[in-house]
Design an enzyme around this catalytic site. Structure first.
Site, short mmCIF file in Angstrom:
data_model
loop_
_atom_site.label_atom_id
_atom_site.label_comp_id
_atom_site.label_asym_id
_atom_site.label_seq_id
_atom_site.Cartn_x
_atom_site.Cartn_y
_atom_site.Cartn_z
N HIS A 135 67.98 41.59 -17.37
CA HIS A 135 67.33 42.56 -18.24
C HIS A 135 67.93 43.61 -19.09
O HIS A 135 67.21 44.36 -19.74
CB HIS A 135 65.99 43.02 -17.29
CG HIS A 135 64.80 41.96 -17.20
ND1 HIS A 135 63.50 42.03 -17.45
CD2 HIS A 135 65.19 40.61 -16.84
CE1 HIS A 135 62.82 40.73 -17.05
NE2 HIS A 135 63.75 40.03 -16.61
N SER A 148 67.99 37.29 -22.36
CA SER A 148 68.45 35.86 -22.04
C SER A 148 69.40 35.13 -22.95
O SER A 148 69.33 35.72 -24.39
CB SER A 148 67.05 35.11 -22.00
OG SER A 148 66.48 35.22 -20.69
N ASP A 179 56.18 28.68 -18.91
CA ASP A 179 56.80 28.56 -17.58
C ASP A 179 55.58 28.01 -16.46
O ASP A 179 56.08 27.20 -15.91
CB ASP A 179 57.28 29.91 -17.05
CG ASP A 179 58.38 30.39 -17.37
OD1 ASP A 179 59.33 29.56 -18.04
OD2 ASP A 179 58.94 31.53 -17.19
N GLU A 219 73.10 17.02 4.04
CA GLU A 219 71.96 16.75 2.91
C GLU A 219 72.69 16.28 1.40
O GLU A 219 73.70 16.81 1.09
CB GLU A 219 71.00 17.91 2.70
CG GLU A 219 70.46 18.43 4.06
CD GLU A 219 69.13 17.73 4.26
OE1 GLU A 219 69.06 16.49 4.55
OE2 GLU A 219 68.18 18.76 4.07
C1 HEM Z 1 67.60 31.91 -5.78
C2 HEM Z 1 68.18 31.37 -7.05
C3 HEM Z 1 68.01 31.67 -8.32
C4 HEM Z 1 66.95 32.21 -9.08
C5 HEM Z 1 65.59 32.57 -8.19
C6 HEM Z 1 67.22 32.54 -10.27
C7 HEM Z 1 66.44 33.20 -11.08
C8 HEM Z 1 66.67 33.73 -12.47
C9 HEM Z 1 65.71 33.83 -13.55
C10 HEM Z 1 64.14 33.85 -13.34
C11 HEM Z 1 66.40 33.91 -14.71
C12 HEM Z 1 65.69 34.30 -16.08
C13 HEM Z 1 65.37 32.88 -16.58
C14 HEM Z 1 66.32 32.05 -17.21
O1 HEM Z 1 67.25 32.35 -17.94
O2 HEM Z 1 66.52 30.88 -16.43
C15 HEM Z 1 67.76 33.70 -14.29
C16 HEM Z 1 68.97 33.78 -15.09
C17 HEM Z 1 70.28 33.53 -15.06
N1 HEM Z 1 70.62 32.94 -14.00
FE1 HEM Z 1 69.71 32.76 -12.23
N2 HEM Z 1 68.65 32.38 -10.45
C18 HEM Z 1 69.02 31.90 -9.53
C19 HEM Z 1 70.18 31.15 -9.12
C20 HEM Z 1 71.36 31.26 -10.10
C21 HEM Z 1 72.52 30.66 -9.80
C22 HEM Z 1 72.97 30.02 -8.54
C23 HEM Z 1 73.37 30.82 -10.98
C24 HEM Z 1 74.64 30.39 -11.40
C25 HEM Z 1 75.63 30.25 -10.52
C26 HEM Z 1 72.44 31.46 -11.96
C27 HEM Z 1 72.85 31.88 -13.12
C28 HEM Z 1 72.09 32.43 -14.17
C29 HEM Z 1 72.42 33.11 -15.35
C30 HEM Z 1 73.86 32.91 -15.75
C31 HEM Z 1 70.96 33.59 -16.08
C32 HEM Z 1 71.11 34.15 -17.44
C33 HEM Z 1 70.80 32.97 -18.15
C34 HEM Z 1 70.62 32.83 -19.51
O3 HEM Z 1 69.86 34.09 -19.88
O4 HEM Z 1 70.97 31.94 -20.14
N3 HEM Z 1 71.34 31.75 -11.39
N4 HEM Z 1 67.87 33.36 -13.00
#
Ligand code: HEM
Lengths: 257, 422
Positions: free
Chosen positions: B215, B219, B244, B287
């Site tokens: 935030h 994004s 969503d 798994e």
């Molecule tokens: C429990 C697991 C995770 C949850 C609940 C989570 C949740 C979120 C949410 C809600 C967002 C904002 C919406 C979106 O842009 O998709 C986000 C953004 C992001 N997440 Fe995750 N995420 C998780 C795991 C990960 C993992 C494992 C990675 C990479 C190794 C990752 C990388 C990113 C990045 C780089 C963003 C910014 C993306 C953008 O705005 O393009 N996330 N995450």
């Protein structure tokens, strides 16, 4: 270019996944299981209760001499169409150890619905001694514990044959090509007319095997019919909900694009 | 004694918000928060991950009320849940299948990041926190798989903990310490249960950090161009919330098909055989979501080497923001890099199949080639591509791309020939 690249990857993934599917019907390396038609297979499939009742008869008269069904209770039989009174009679037909009583002694009493199925042997050692050293496994979740499930049980029970030349069968073992090691410690148990079915169904060895497989499938997961029925409702709801959300989304975004 | 000047009209909310501005915070983060107006459905997978994390925690707590972490009772207690607890079968199958669908969603989420360069400046920390989330997910998933105490549970625990014995000198003491004894046994199961209960809450904490960081930067989007003004973005609510919700619902349909009609499809039949230390299953597999790592582990003929490579394969993601030298985020503008990306995606699937099959013959060769490409993609291809590939021209802003592209958010059409349409 990118399109073709992507379609190739998706196609490869799809082929790979379907390989995974066919893999599930193999018992072990290379042996294909004959596939039977099962009333309970597929989302709309439900356990054929009459068949499961016949299967219970097979279990009770034959398999229960060696195999326990530790996770199942007599009350579970209501799920395959036995009435409350029938189940009470079936349960009362076995003697269950209970106690200790006020004198500190264990005693035997007739079974009740909530009792677990009684086991044939006091312990694993006793079971082995009676079976040339082989242990008859508990059958409660057997259908879920083998690749091929019901197909495997059926194939195994009907899969006895003369050992081919070159395969040596040790004493107390029997040749069965569907068993992982090829020789099994369980003799052939089901033959034509091993059972006289109460409902008059012709008792071929194959019929008996399929019937007991259906019973074991039910016992492995007594809630399976309930699960599928709930699934259909949930999915129908989600489809309608998705449609609504999509319509809302379209309308909201109409002026953004 | 100054209070925070809350803008909420409702007196109760205003009273609380003036003292503890959580309503302002939520309003700021989930109502007014500006999202690029061109994000596609791949941007729903983070939220889908969040939904599944909540599902895992909710079903997990209810399962824990009936489960018994004792080697003599664990298997039967899970069956007790399946048979005797009201809707216990639903809880247990939900927890098992939602775990897999959680990984699936996060894999899509990670590959989304790789494709659109979401890890690049200024989102490096979001990415690194994401990798940490993924590591915690793996730990939690592994620990949870041991709990039903079937044959695969027991042998997976044995194989994975034994990896640490590969380290010289400290190896064996570490393994004994992990086990709490001289083999995987009751103390192991007990601590695995305690940790499996703990980890998801640590995970939740890191997700909150992940979102706090998000935030700040906002994004990314399919064009990889930052928001330049109000014409480039839409408020989070209602635009993204509704999108969503639609995505959740479709994902849940897919999930329900597995949950209700083939709940054991992703499991292994051997896990319905109670754990037995004296009988080794003919073929021990983890798994499906761990299979690529398992393939890398076994591709190296040396146990220590394999273990090190497996950890390195995950940890290389941490330094990815600095390995990719390109100044342009989105692969939409980099056709050569895109090709390498899709081969990389295929490579990960290939490694998955290598992990699922016995390590002999063609599968060993494939696993080794796959491992080489995996590392080469990060360590060789990305640094060089960034230096030598000349990206295609990019539109000046998100709004320009959308207006000139004829309304479609699809970036290819919008930007491939920006000159012609002008
Ligand atoms: C429990 C697991 C995770 C949850 C609940 C989570 C949740 C979120 C949410 C809600 C967002 C904002 C919406 C979106 O842009 O998709 C986000 C953004 C992001 N997440 Fe995750 N995420 C998780 C795991 C990960 C993992 C494992 C990675 C990479 C190794 C990752 C990388 C990113 C990045 C780089 C963003 C910014 C993306 C953008 O705005 O393009 N996330 N995450």
């Amino acid at each position: 270019m990118m399109r073709t690249m992507k379609s190739i990857i998706f196609a490869a993934a799809a082929v790979a996944v379907s390989f995974g599917f066919t893999g599930a019907t193999k018992a072990h390396e290379g042996i294909e299981l004959p596939e039977q038609a099962w009333a309970q297979s597929g989302p709309m499939g439900r356990i054929d209760k009459a068949q499961a009742q016949r299967g219970f008869q097979v279990y009770k008269e034959i398999c229960s001499n060696c195999h326990s069904l530790n996770l199942a209770s007599y009350r579970n039989l209501k799920g395959i169409g036995f009435t409350e009174d029938q189940v009470k009679v079936i349960a009362a037909g076995v003697q269950v150890q209970d106690g200790p009583n006020d004198q500190g002694e264990m005693f035997m009493r007739p079974g009740i619905q909530s009792d677990r199925f009684v086991k044939p042997f006091a312990n694993d050692k006793a079971a082995r001694v009676a079976n040339n050293g082989a242990l008859p496994p508990d059958l409660s979740v057997m259908v879920k514990a083998r690749h091929g499930g019901e197909d495997y049980i059926t194939a195994l029970l009907t899969g006895y044959a003369e050992a081919p030349a070159g395969v040596s069968v040790p004493d107390g073992k029997y040749y069965n090509k569907y068993f992982a090691s090829g020789t099994i410690g369980m003799p052939q148990m089901l033959f034509d007319d091993s059972i006289t079915y109460a409902d008059g169904t012709k008792a071929t060895a194959l019929q008996e095997s399929k019937d007991v497989a259906v019973f074991l499938s039910y016992i492995a997961e007594p809630t399976q019919d309930e699960r599928k029925a709930l699934g259909i409702k949930v999915i129908l709801f989600l489809i309608v909900f998705s449609g609504l959300m999509y319509a809302c989304k379209r309308q909201l975004w109409a002026d953004v694009h | 004694m100054a209070l925070y000047p809350s803008k909420f009209k409702n007196p109760l909310i205003n009273w609380i918000d003036a003292r503890l501005p959580i309503f302002t915070l939520m309003h700021h983060e989930y109502i007014e928060f500006q999202m690029p107006r061109n994000v596609n459905y791949l941007w729903a997978f983070g939220a889908i991950g969040m939904l599944l994390l909540m599902t895992m925690i909710a079903t997990g707590i209810m399962l824990a009320m009936q489960y018994t972490p004792n080697t003599l009772l664990a298997f039967d207690s899970v069956e007790h849940i399946m048979r005797d607890v009201n809707y216990g079968w639903l809880l247990r199958y939900m927890h098992a299948n939602a775990g897999a669908f959680f990984f699936l969603a996060i894999y899509v989420h990670i590959f989304r990041g790789l494709y659109y360069g979401s890890y690049q400046k200024p989102r490096e920390l979001i990415w690194i926190l994401g990798v940490l989330i993924y590591l915690l997910m793996m730990a939690t998933g592994f620990l949870g798989y041991v709990l039903p105490w079937g044959q695969m549970s027991f042998w997976a625990a044995t194989v994975i903990t034994n990896l640490f014995s590969a380290f010289p000198v400290v190896g064996d003491p570490i393994v004994t310490w992990l086990w709490g004894g001289f083999s995987v046994d009751n103390p192991t199961l007990n601590r695995f249960f305690a940790l499996h209960y703990l980890m998801p809450f640590v995970l939740l904490g890191v997700v909150l950090l992940h979102l706090s960081a998000l935030h700040i930067t906002g994004s990314n989007n399919p064009l990889g161009i930052e928001i330049k003004g109000p014409q480039d973005s839409v408020p989070f609510h209602p635009y993204v919330t509704i999108k969503d919700l639609f995505a959740f619902s479709v994902y849940l349909i897919l999930f329900s098909v597995f949950l209700f009609f083939m709940p054991n499809y992703m499991g292994h039949p051997d896990n319905y055989i109670p754990a037995n230390a004296l009988v080794t299953p003919s073929h021990i597999v983890p798994e499906w979501y761990f299979l690529p790592w398992y393939a890398i582990l076994r591709a190296i003929p040396d146990k220590l080497g394999g273990t090190v490579m497996m950890f390195a394969a995950v940890l290389v993601l941490v330094v990815l923001p600095w390995l990719d030298t390109s100044k342009v985020k989105s692969l939409v503008f980099k056709p050569v890099s895109r090709l390498f990306f899709w081969v990389f995606a295929a490579d990960c699937i290939l490694l998955g199949f290598c992990g699922a099959n016995p390590p002999d013959g063609i599968w060993v060769v494939a696993a080794r080639l796959g491992t080489i490409y995996y590392f080469a993609y990060f360590l060789v291809a990305l640094p060089l591509l960034g230096k030598f590939e000349r990206p295609r021209p990019r539109p000046a802003s998100i709004a320009e791309a959308i207006l000139k592209g004829g309304g479609s958010v699809h970036a290819h059409a919008a930007t491939a020939q920006p000159m012609e349409k002008a």
